[in-house]
Design an enzyme around this catalytic site. Structure first.
Site, PDB file in Angstrom:
ATOM      1  NE  ARG A 104      72.747 -53.478   4.448  1.00 54.07           N
ATOM      2  CZ  ARG A 104      72.146 -52.785   3.440  1.00 54.07           C
ATOM      3  NH1 ARG A 104      72.817 -52.419   2.184  1.00 54.07           N
ATOM      4  NH2 ARG A 104      70.964 -52.390   3.482  1.00 54.07           N
ATOM      5  CB  THR A 108      77.233 -48.538  11.332  1.00 54.08           C
ATOM      6  OG1 THR A 108      77.719 -49.642  10.488  1.00 54.08           O
ATOM      7  CG2 THR A 108      77.298 -47.841  11.826  1.00 54.08           C
ATOM      8  CG  ASP A 200      66.881 -58.957   4.412  1.00 56.95           C
ATOM      9  OD1 ASP A 200      67.268 -58.000   5.260  1.00 56.95           O
ATOM     10  OD2 ASP A 200      67.222 -60.243   4.362  1.00 56.95           O
ATOM     11  CG  ASP A 203      64.870 -61.267   6.885  1.00 58.17           C
ATOM     12  OD1 ASP A 203      65.288 -61.974   7.047  1.00 58.17           O
ATOM     13  OD2 ASP A 203      64.482 -60.025   7.222  1.00 58.17           O
TER      14      ASP A 203
HETATM   15  C1  PRP Z   1      72.602 -58.930   2.502  1.00 61.40           C
HETATM   16  C2  PRP Z   1      72.605 -59.327   0.700  1.00 61.40           C
HETATM   17  C3  PRP Z   1      74.756 -58.736   1.156  1.00 61.40           C
HETATM   18  C4  PRP Z   1      74.232 -56.851   1.946  1.00 61.40           C
HETATM   19  C5  PRP Z   1      74.144 -56.316   0.750  1.00 61.40           C
HETATM   20  O1  PRP Z   1      72.973 -59.186   3.508  1.00 61.40           O
HETATM   21  O2  PRP Z   1      72.642 -60.269   1.191  1.00 61.40           O
HETATM   22  O3  PRP Z   1      75.075 -59.043   1.383  1.00 61.40           O
HETATM   23  O4  PRP Z   1      73.354 -56.954   2.664  1.00 61.40           O
HETATM   24  O5  PRP Z   1      74.549 -54.706   1.161  1.00 61.40           O
HETATM   25  P1  PRP Z   1      75.530 -53.992   1.115  1.00 61.40           P
HETATM   26  O6  PRP Z   1      75.970 -54.413  -0.336  1.00 61.40           O
HETATM   27  O7  PRP Z   1      75.115 -52.659   1.158  1.00 61.40           O
HETATM   28  O8  PRP Z   1      77.171 -54.160   1.542  1.00 61.40           O
HETATM   29  P2  PRP Z   1      72.954 -58.966   4.894  1.00 61.40           P
HETATM   30  O9  PRP Z   1      73.304 -58.136   5.555  1.00 61.40           O
HETATM   31  O10 PRP Z   1      71.413 -58.661   5.207  1.00 61.40           O
HETATM   32  O11 PRP Z   1      72.362 -60.321   5.937  1.00 61.40           O
HETATM   33  P3  PRP Z   1      72.425 -61.788   5.507  1.00 61.40           P
HETATM   34  O12 PRP Z   1      72.495 -62.446   4.464  1.00 61.40           O
HETATM   35  O13 PRP Z   1      73.094 -63.000   7.093  1.00 61.40           O
HETATM   36  O14 PRP Z   1      70.810 -61.427   5.813  1.00 61.40           O
HETATM   37  N1  URA Z   2      70.016 -56.348   1.183  1.00 61.83           N
HETATM   38  C1  URA Z   2      68.821 -56.356   1.403  1.00 61.83           C
HETATM   39  O1  URA Z   2      68.848 -57.981   1.199  1.00 61.83           O
HETATM   40  N2  URA Z   2      68.525 -56.718   0.338  1.00 61.83           N
HETATM   41  C2  URA Z   2      69.077 -54.834   0.244  1.00 61.83           C
HETATM   42  O2  URA Z   2      67.904 -54.586  -0.680  1.00 61.83           O
HETATM   43  C3  URA Z   2      69.916 -54.456   0.095  1.00 61.83           C
HETATM   44  C4  URA Z   2      70.279 -54.947   1.232  1.00 61.83           C
END
Ligand code: PRP
Ligand code: URA
Length: 209
Positions: A104, A108, A200, A203
């Site tokens: 994400r 944006t 997160d 993380d």
């Molecule tokens: C997080 C999570 C989802 C997304 C959800 O991933 O694991 O994939 O955010 O957010 P949304 O519904 O607003 O799209 P992230 O983009 O942080 O990537 P990562 O899993 O690589 O940390």
């Molecule tokens: N992605 C995450 O990992 N946590 C949130 O709360 C939203 C998006």
């Protein structure tokens, strides 16, 4: 319209509390996500069709039940979805695993696709798309679109925690996809984080920041 199933099993809810707790460290967080994924797999497979078979017990012939040859595919959204794969495979070891890489954009909040690798027969499989968080819904909606463009037909979405905003996006854009979660939380904050959520997910699973 997509139905929303909230798994209220006490073990899932109990473990989710520790997953949410900011004092839970990476190792325990990862173990708990794995355990909850197993418990959610048990719940999400409730409607799997059974067939009758005949076997021999040590005592007599017996009519018994077996899952009716359903082919399952697990599609974790990278990277946080990976944290739930092994837990599900414990119950569905024959499932094939495809990967959709999305992150994400922090500015944006829109999903950016960087990797897609799927089993060759996804159109024949019941697919479970896995991501701990359904926040704006952008990532899950994009993953579902990417899968449908490649032939996927039977899709379910399984997340630990959803925001109402994300649920609405899936219901609007993918009304054929039912949503399975452990909790629907209150709202999204200005940074697109679920409140109260768990922070997160990626993380916390991998100890990054
Ligand atoms: C997080 C999570 C989802 C997304 C959800 O991933 O694991 O994939 O955010 O957010 P949304 O519904 O607003 O799209 P992230 O983009 O942080 O990537 P990562 O899993 O690589 O940390
Ligand atoms: N992605 C995450 O990992 N946590 C949130 O709360 C939203 C998006």
């Amino acid at each position: 319209m997509s139905r929303v199933y909230v798994f209220d099993h006490p073990l899932i809810q109990h473990k989710l509390t520790f997953i949410r707790d900011k004092h839970t460290g990476t190792k325990e967080f990862r173990e708990l996500v794995d355990e909850v994924a197993t418990l959610m797999a048990y719940e999400i497979t409730r409607d799997m069709p059974l067939q009758d078979v005949t076997i021999e017990t040590p005592v007599a012939q017996c009519r018994a039940k077996m899952i009716a040859g359903k082919k399952v595919g697990l599609i974790p959204i990278l990277r946080a979805g990976l944290g739930m794969v092994d837990g599900i495979l414990k119950l569905i070891p024959a499932a094939k695993v495809g990967h959709v890489g999305l992150y994400r954009d922090p500015e944006t909040l829109k999903p950016v696709e960087y990797y897609v690798k799927l089993p060759s027969d996804i159109e024949e499989r019941d697919l479970i798309v896995i991501d701990p968080m359904l926040a704006t819904g952008g990532s899950a909606a994009a993953a579902l679109t990417a899968l449908k463009q490649r032939g996927a037909k039977n899709l379910k979405l399984m997340c630990l925690i959803a925001a109402p905003e994300g649920v609405k996006v899936i219901q609007d854009e993918h009304p054929d996809v039912d949503i399975f979660v452990a909790a629907v939380d209150d709202y999204l904050n200005d940074h697109g984080y679920i409140v109260p959520g768990l922070g997160d997910a990626g993380d916390r699973l991998y100890g990054t920041k």
